[in-house]
Design a protein around this motif. Structure first.
Motif, short mmCIF file in Angstrom:
data_model
loop_
_atom_site.label_atom_id
_atom_site.label_comp_id
_atom_site.label_asym_id
_atom_site.label_seq_id
_atom_site.Cartn_x
_atom_site.Cartn_y
_atom_site.Cartn_z
N TYR A 83 8.51 -27.50 18.22
CA TYR A 83 7.26 -28.74 17.95
C TYR A 83 6.21 -28.51 18.35
O TYR A 83 5.19 -29.86 18.24
CB TYR A 83 8.77 -29.35 17.98
CG TYR A 83 9.31 -29.46 17.37
CD1 TYR A 83 10.02 -29.62 16.21
CD2 TYR A 83 11.10 -28.77 18.01
CE1 TYR A 83 11.17 -30.02 15.41
CE2 TYR A 83 11.95 -28.38 17.10
CZ TYR A 83 12.28 -28.99 16.53
OH TYR A 83 13.79 -29.41 15.18
N GLY A 84 5.28 -27.48 19.10
CA GLY A 84 3.83 -27.29 19.41
C GLY A 84 3.90 -27.90 21.17
O GLY A 84 2.47 -28.59 21.13
N PHE A 97 8.22 -33.78 21.33
CA PHE A 97 9.51 -34.87 22.26
C PHE A 97 9.76 -35.43 20.56
O PHE A 97 11.36 -35.58 20.76
CB PHE A 97 9.32 -35.29 23.19
CG PHE A 97 9.10 -34.44 24.70
CD1 PHE A 97 10.26 -34.37 25.20
CD2 PHE A 97 8.29 -34.49 25.08
CE1 PHE A 97 10.52 -33.82 26.61
CE2 PHE A 97 7.82 -33.80 26.43
CZ PHE A 97 9.14 -32.75 27.19
N ARG A 98 8.45 -36.90 20.50
CA ARG A 98 9.37 -37.53 19.31
C ARG A 98 9.75 -36.25 18.18
O ARG A 98 10.82 -36.86 17.63
CB ARG A 98 8.13 -38.05 18.67
CG ARG A 98 8.82 -39.30 17.67
CD ARG A 98 7.83 -40.16 17.19
NE ARG A 98 6.24 -39.54 16.48
CZ ARG A 98 5.32 -39.34 16.96
NH1 ARG A 98 4.83 -39.55 18.75
NH2 ARG A 98 4.10 -38.61 16.82
N ALA A 103 14.95 -34.59 14.87
CA ALA A 103 15.39 -33.84 14.45
C ALA A 103 16.70 -33.30 15.28
O ALA A 103 17.85 -33.20 14.03
CB ALA A 103 14.71 -32.51 14.62
N CYS A 104 17.40 -33.45 16.22
CA CYS A 104 18.51 -33.28 16.77
C CYS A 104 19.12 -34.93 16.10
O CYS A 104 20.94 -34.07 15.53
CB CYS A 104 18.04 -33.40 18.15
SG CYS A 104 19.38 -33.35 19.60
N GLY A 110 22.90 -32.56 19.75
CA GLY A 110 22.61 -31.62 19.95
C GLY A 110 22.33 -31.48 21.14
O GLY A 110 21.93 -32.76 22.05
N THR A 111 21.52 -30.85 22.06
CA THR A 111 20.77 -31.02 23.17
C THR A 111 18.54 -30.26 23.01
O THR A 111 18.66 -29.46 22.09
CB THR A 111 20.98 -29.78 24.11
OG1 THR A 111 22.01 -29.80 24.61
CG2 THR A 111 19.34 -29.65 25.55
N VAL A 112 17.97 -30.85 23.38
CA VAL A 112 16.26 -30.75 23.18
C VAL A 112 16.15 -30.61 24.52
O VAL A 112 16.52 -31.25 25.64
CB VAL A 112 15.45 -32.29 23.36
CG1 VAL A 112 14.18 -32.29 23.01
CG2 VAL A 112 16.29 -33.14 21.58
#
Length: 619
Positions: A83-84, A97-98, A103-104, A110-112
């Protein structure tokens, strides 16, 4: 005045529908009348007191632990670099992060993932339901140092009073199933920002916030943040349920490090906290229920583990206690109180259980107090049921066990006088070396401390040995030894010397001072060496098994504890005591049969067991 909250408050905004209801437990705000005069201490008990319940308060712990279940997460991974995000300590990773968290959450959880390379520079991170933020080994989240990044202001609690303020570095409100995990680092980077400069400029804002609470100003109108000087917490999870924080290295917060508020089902384990500066506590559960804090390391510039429930008028308005909290197996290297209650406790605190925690001299600080309860005649609220056993170590720069009902009254003129209550405190096997005093109970004439029992505890190298007790009723001392002098009644348990037990792969020695009896057992350095005691019980029931030991190394020498061939504590920690002449006690609860029982302590590592002095059994 703003009306009190409903008896049930809702945790809203939950993915997948539904709601979590956290019950509000009514706790009295006013003290019951005390008896005139003040308690005394010495050879015997102090004060008249009311007999406590026949059952052990520790019988509640299995039920509490059964309710504390960490969340689990679907097997989906959202790598922030997709995501950059870039690990160059320059790229602003806030959008990454946002987007990864959103998306999670949208995918059902799930896991970021924060990969294990480099530093990811970011502003505030706001968690959503069903998201685990995982920082892999070698990876670091490093927070931006400009205050503007932490705007807009969010709904928060600042020193126990609700308001809008700068966003905590990691924040969630009204979410369920959230976690912070991994063996990487989360670095608040606070010293690089303006936050510690706020400390010298916050007083007008702090006075104004307290006045707003007293005047009943709605929380929505208590706006701080930009242009004000109330610094943010590092991690604040507000009105959440099903929380896990584990394994991380948390460093350099601007204010309290881990601060769950009005939340429940919380597990905090195996984290390391390093903090310096003012107001940089370790873990501060506030108005929370069902909390487990275990096997953590606290090298903090303020209190280590501290239980709170709101402050003064605003804390009583919210009216939600902290309750059913277990604190075990932690190590404290920091300043102020190792295990603390207050001073923001106006919503009440009850059923706190702390066992087998250790205090060590830190890299730059020493603990001020081992066990510290602090409040004053503006807090109100009730502290009912704080139970501590197996708290050992030192030095403590100001005192061992201190209950202070005359703690500093900050904010003069803000709020009415409402006397707090402190009652039903039990302390067992509190072994503190090197401190100005051992025990000080300082109640107030209008609100006397009630029903404190201190048993089977040892204090050495104490400057002022006699217990200092004022405005307290029902204080009992049992087998408390201060600089070798017995205070209170003799020991009630039965002592079994290790040198008379059955020994497999160990020897009886007497070359280290401070042991009981004629010697101690030095385990052979191998797995499976053991000492087995034969213990006789008058009747079947629960007993406390207290093992006195010394471990002059810095390595844990864990042992399996078995009763009548059945395991009761697998891998029980016997951590370093600082020297082979420094003896400490660790405890285990077990069921004994009527008549003879076997209690075996077996080494589980190649280092063998510690030096074992005796087993003391108390029904």
């Amino acid at each position: 005045m703003t009306p009190s909250r409903r008896d049930l408050f809702k945790v809203a905004g939950i993915a997948g529908g539904g709601a979590v209801l956290l019950p509000r437990t009514a706790v009295a705000d006013t003290a019951d009348a005390g008896t005139a005069g003040q308690g005394t201490a010495g050879q015997g008990t102090a004060g008249a007191g009311t007999a406590g319940p026949a059952v052990s308060p520790w019988d509640q712990v299995p039920g509490i632990l059964a309710r504390i279940v960490p969340p689990s997460f679907p097997d989906r991974t959202f790598d922030i670099t997709a995501y950059g995000a870039r690990p160059d300590n320059t790229t602003d990773c806030t959008p990454a992060f946002r987007q990864a968290i959103a998306a999670c959450n949208a995918a059902g959880g799930g896991t970021v993932l924060v990969p294990g390379t480099g530093r990811f520079r970011t502003g505030p991170i706001h968690l959503l339901s069903d998201v685990r933020l995982h920082v892999a080994a070698g990876g670091t989240i490093r927070f931006r140092s400009d205050a503007a990044s932490y705007l807009p202001a969010v709904y928060t609690r600042w020193q126990g009073i609700e308001c809008y303020n700068y966003s905590p570095f990691i924040y969630a409100r009204n979410q369920v199933n959230i976690a912070l995990t991994g063996t990487g680092t989360i670095d608040g980077n606070a010293a690089a920002g303006p936050w510690f400069g706020f400390d010298g400029r916050r007083d007008p804002d702090w006075q104004r916030l307290q006045a707003m609470a007293v005047d009943g100003v709605p929380v929505a109108q208590r706006q701080f943040g930009d242009g004000h000087y109330l610094k943010p917490n590092m991690i604040q999870l507000y009105g959440c349920a099903n929380i896990l924080i584990e394994d991380l290295d948390l460093r350099n917060p601007a204010m309290w490090t881990v601060h769950p508020v009005l939340s429940r089902n919380i597990t905090v384990r195996r984290i390391k906290i390093y903090s310096r500066g003012a107001m940089v506590d370790g873990v501060d559960p506030e108005s929370c229920a069902d909390v487990l804090i275990e096997n953590c390391s606290f090298d903090t510039g303020d209190d280590g583990t501290v239980i709170k429930s709101g402050r003064d008028t605003d804390g009583r308005r919210v009216g939600v206690p902290s309750e059913n909290i277990v604190i075990r197996g932690n190590k404290y290297y920091g300043r102020w109180g190792a295990i603390t209650v207050g001073s923001e406790m106006s919503g009440g605190v009850r059923n706190v259980f702390a066992e087998n925690n250790q205090i060590f001299p830190g890299s730059s600080y020493k603990s001020f107090y081992a066990l510290y309860l602090k409040t004053n005649d503006r807090r109100g609220g009730v502290v009912d049921g704080v139970h501590v056993r197996g708290l050992t170590g030192g030095p403590c720069d100001r005192g061992g066990f201190y209950v202070d009902m005359n703690y500093s009254l900050t904010g003069p003129g803000h709020g009415p006088i409402v006397h707090p209550v402190i009652r039903n405190i039990t302390v067992e096997h509190l072994d503190v070396a090197d401190s100005p005093f051992a025990v000080k109970l300082s109640g107030s004439p209008a609100s006397r401390i009630k029903n404190v029992t201190i048993a089977d505890s040892t204090f050495t190298a104490i400057d002022t040995p006699a217990p200092q007790i004022s405005n307290a009723d029902g204080v009992q001392l049992r087998n408390v030894r201060i600089n070798g002098v017995l205070y209170g009644t003799p020991p009630q348990g039965t002592r079994y010397e290790a040198e008379h037990a059955t020994i497999s792969q160990g020897t009886v020695e007497s070359d280290h001072a401070g042991h009981s009896g004629t010697g101690f057992v030095n385990y052979d350095n191998l797995i499976g060496s053991y000492v087995e005691f034969t213990v006789t019980a008058a009747s079947a029931g629960t007993a406390t098994l207290a093992f006195r030991f010394a471990n002059g190394t810095t390595a844990n020498r864990p042992m399996d504890i078995a009763v009548n061939g059945s395991a009761v504590a697998a891998g029980k920690a016997f951590n370093g005591t600082g020297a082979w002449t420094t003896w400490q006690t660790t405890t285990v609860s077990a069921q004994l049969d009527a008549g003879p029982n076997t209690v075996r302590a077996t080494a589980t590592t190649a280092g063998g067991g510690p030096n074992l002095d005796y087993l003391e059994v108390t029904a």
